[in-house]
Scaffold this motif. Sequence first.
Motif, PDB file in Angstrom:
ATOM      1  N   LYS A 108       4.073   9.671 -11.367  1.00  0.00           N
ATOM      2  CA  LYS A 108       5.177   8.720 -11.427  1.00  0.00           C
ATOM      3  C   LYS A 108       5.788   8.694 -12.824  1.00  0.00           C
ATOM      4  O   LYS A 108       7.016   8.644 -12.976  1.00  0.00           O
ATOM      5  CB  LYS A 108       4.683   7.331 -11.039  1.00  0.00           C
ATOM      6  CG  LYS A 108       5.759   6.263 -11.067  1.00  0.00           C
ATOM      7  CD  LYS A 108       5.195   4.893 -10.733  1.00  0.00           C
ATOM      8  CE  LYS A 108       6.264   3.816 -10.870  1.00  0.00           C
ATOM      9  NZ  LYS A 108       5.722   2.467 -10.615  1.00  0.00           N
ATOM     10  N   THR A 154      11.052   6.976  -7.450  1.00  0.00           N
ATOM     11  CA  THR A 154      11.508   7.113  -8.831  1.00  0.00           C
ATOM     12  C   THR A 154      12.550   8.220  -8.950  1.00  0.00           C
ATOM     13  O   THR A 154      13.581   8.059  -9.614  1.00  0.00           O
ATOM     14  CB  THR A 154      10.317   7.399  -9.757  1.00  0.00           C
ATOM     15  OG1 THR A 154       9.352   6.346  -9.626  1.00  0.00           O
ATOM     16  CG2 THR A 154      10.763   7.504 -11.197  1.00  0.00           C
ATOM     17  N   VAL A 195       6.478   7.875  -6.360  1.00  0.00           N
ATOM     18  CA  VAL A 195       6.977   9.034  -7.113  1.00  0.00           C
ATOM     19  C   VAL A 195       8.333   9.461  -6.568  1.00  0.00           C
ATOM     20  O   VAL A 195       9.292   9.679  -7.317  1.00  0.00           O
ATOM     21  CB  VAL A 195       5.966  10.187  -7.056  1.00  0.00           C
ATOM     22  CG1 VAL A 195       6.516  11.425  -7.768  1.00  0.00           C
ATOM     23  CG2 VAL A 195       4.637   9.765  -7.680  1.00  0.00           C
ATOM     24  N   GLU A 199      -1.384   7.456 -11.734  1.00  0.00           N
ATOM     25  CA  GLU A 199       0.065   7.371 -11.589  1.00  0.00           C
ATOM     26  C   GLU A 199       0.785   8.297 -12.565  1.00  0.00           C
ATOM     27  O   GLU A 199       1.943   8.065 -12.916  1.00  0.00           O
ATOM     28  CB  GLU A 199       0.534   5.933 -11.803  1.00  0.00           C
ATOM     29  CG  GLU A 199       0.076   4.986 -10.713  1.00  0.00           C
ATOM     30  CD  GLU A 199       0.809   3.658 -10.768  1.00  0.00           C
ATOM     31  OE1 GLU A 199       1.461   3.384 -11.785  1.00  0.00           O
ATOM     32  OE2 GLU A 199       0.739   2.908  -9.781  1.00  0.00           O
TER      33      GLU A 199
END
Length: 836
Positions: free
Chosen positions: A535, A574, A571, A532
């Motif tokens: 992210k 966000t 992602v 991640e």
Amino acid sequence: PSLQIVARGLLDVLREFSDNENDFISVMETVARMSEDGEPTVRAELMEQIPNIAMFLHESRPNFPAAFSRYLVPIVVRYLTDPNNQVRKTSQAALLVLLEQGLISKADMETKVCPVLLDLTEPSSDDDYKIEAVAIMCKVVTMLSKDTVEHLLLPRFCELCSDARLFQVRKVCAANFGEFCSIVGQEATEKLLMPKFFDLCSDSLWGIRKACAECFMMVSNSTSPEVRRSKLSPLFISLISDQSRWVRQAAFQSLGRFISTFANPSSTGLHFREDGALLEVPRCTSDSDCSQNSLNCSDISSCHTERTITHTPPNQDGRATPSPEHVSTADSEELHNFDNSHTLVPEEVHGGFTHTNSSDSPTATNNAKNTKEAEQTDENFNSFHYWRSPLPDISGELEMLSCQKMEEMVLDRLQPHMDDPDVQAQVQVLSAALKAAQLDSPTDDSPTEPQPELQPELQTENGAESESLEVQSEIEVQSTEEEQIHGLVTMLACCSECKRFNLCFQNVIPQQLLDQYLSMTDPARAQTVDTEIAKHCAFSLPGVALTLGRQNWHCLKDTYETLATDVQWKVRRTLAFSIHELAVILGDQLTAADLVPIFNGFLKDLDEVRIGVLKHLYDFLKLLHADKRREYLYQLQEFMVTDNSRNWRFRYELAEQLILIIELYSHYDVYDYLREIALTLCSDKVSEVRWISYKLVVEILQKLYACGADDLGLNFINELTVRFCHCPKWVGRQAFAFICQAVVEEDCMPMEQFSQHLLPSLLSLSSDPVANVRVLVAKALRQSVMEKAYFKEPGCACADELEETVMALQSDKDRDVRFFASLDPNKGLIDTTPLI
């Protein structure tokens, strides 16, 4: 046990007997005797009751501090060293609660609590007690004053950071290192804590190094910009390349936050207020006053006048005017004469290209010394001389190499590619760089590792020889610079064909940190560090962009576009939630050029991504120019369609945003586009969506009358009457009563027109067969309509009819209707949600 039951009921006993002083003292003495009971369950139960007893005494006893200090504090302190683990844990929890509530005085902390913690953390203390005491000390430190921490606990904390026997102690210290730094301040952090932090960051246990990476931002915020750049940056690079994957993972997660500590409001022109609002900070009259400020400066108002903004006015290319501290006094005038709209050329340049500012800088001297050292190590042989003949003396040619000739060389080299606008923009930037490189000798203000001083045995004893070496060193450095310029031009020429060249000119943060941040989108990082990691990169991107400033947006543009097309929807989600903040940072022109296309892509994405855009739709649209903003009128209808029709919160959020968006458009656009969406939402299957939509309808009506569009307002009223007042379903008729009351309370229209076009329909609902409709009619008439001065005037034509209707409702067969029809408006509005 009976004593355990007694301990559990102590609070009730105190409530009964605390009024009498003798009884109160007797109860407190009983508490003191019970604290010495040999049964651990009794002591633990008693300790669980002490926070409640302390709160009660604080509220009911005038002499609370004395009684609490005399009877209860000694029990809490003694139980910190109790042989039973459960009692100790309960005592620690009680101590934290008492500190959070502010019930323990500073004197008691310094004379009773802290001495016990210091005793328990002695080197000779029992291991279990020591580990617990360190943990509780690190927790209470956030609730103590700076003086208390600095004089009583800081020396012991520094000792504990170096505990060679118990790794648990070092781990607790590492996890709470940031709290200590933020409390004791910059001076103590740099003098006492920084050496310990370096040791912890190189600890043999990966868990300790990981804890250091996690608190890196707090430590950085407590240091000066010089220490942050020269010491903490290399230290962070070592963590980000640690042999342990878990350490690297924590470091990459903290990278964006660490970069944000380099932000300076005097250079970014923006800072975040405590409530989260992004504010513009006009330039200080003296840059030296603000050069030490960080993003988290606690007293920015002392040197800046702040105002809430939508965006900072950009230059012609959409970038902010460079901050004066980014360029030396000697360079600033020359760059200003070149072109104010160009991006400022920093001292650090991606790829090793370094500009020169001053011939007397320490870095230049170090470079010369290093060259001398290398030459004198072995004058007869080195790898350079082995493979090549010595360089000829080209100092004369270098002196003739002017900025103009360099610029001509750049233009000649790139002439075949000058049709490409991207290449033209990069040529302008490079031209500015060449202009800034006219000074005599190199210097580098960028952070570098400290250069070693010449060893005595390597220093020359011959002055003439020394002078010769210095000249040769300067020639070699300048020759290297020429090679780098040629290499840079060649790179620009080659990369322009694939249109992927990105000159990362910036001097805000160390280049290594930025390179590591940009590498977080590399798929290899997801395999070797964290799945991640993209992210985390997306999460911290607005903070990094704010730190670099809009003049350095070109450094992040490709990374942002890569993240916006990432295959993981988390992602993209966000980024969607933060795109409005990034728009504020970049300004209107860069937003229109680089963010609007991505914003449009998010509008067509999954609902999980679209909701991020929708929640801040107003915040983003208000930053756009009117013509660009109007294009989205046609797309607002698309928010009505979702992947899952049960996702009613999506439609609820749309209604909330439309209430705000109304102010951004003309009343014609509101009537033509937003009105249809509002009426559709008013018919939603979910009541929560309908009721927020009724408020939207009221806002639209207010917009129409505020703009003088009475004819459009009357058309809308007629539509509302047909749709709601004559609705076959009682929820529609109830909504009409709610809308009428809101129109009156918000003064959406003149009361004369209200009495003509809305009041007759509202009065007709007073005889509605459904009681819940009559309840809202009674509430609207009694609490809102009759309180308006217009309806109290003697000449009011509808006053009599209004009075008769209210009297009829006061004798209604339904109890709730009678209640609201008779309620005194001065008693305040009563929530009728349960009746809806």
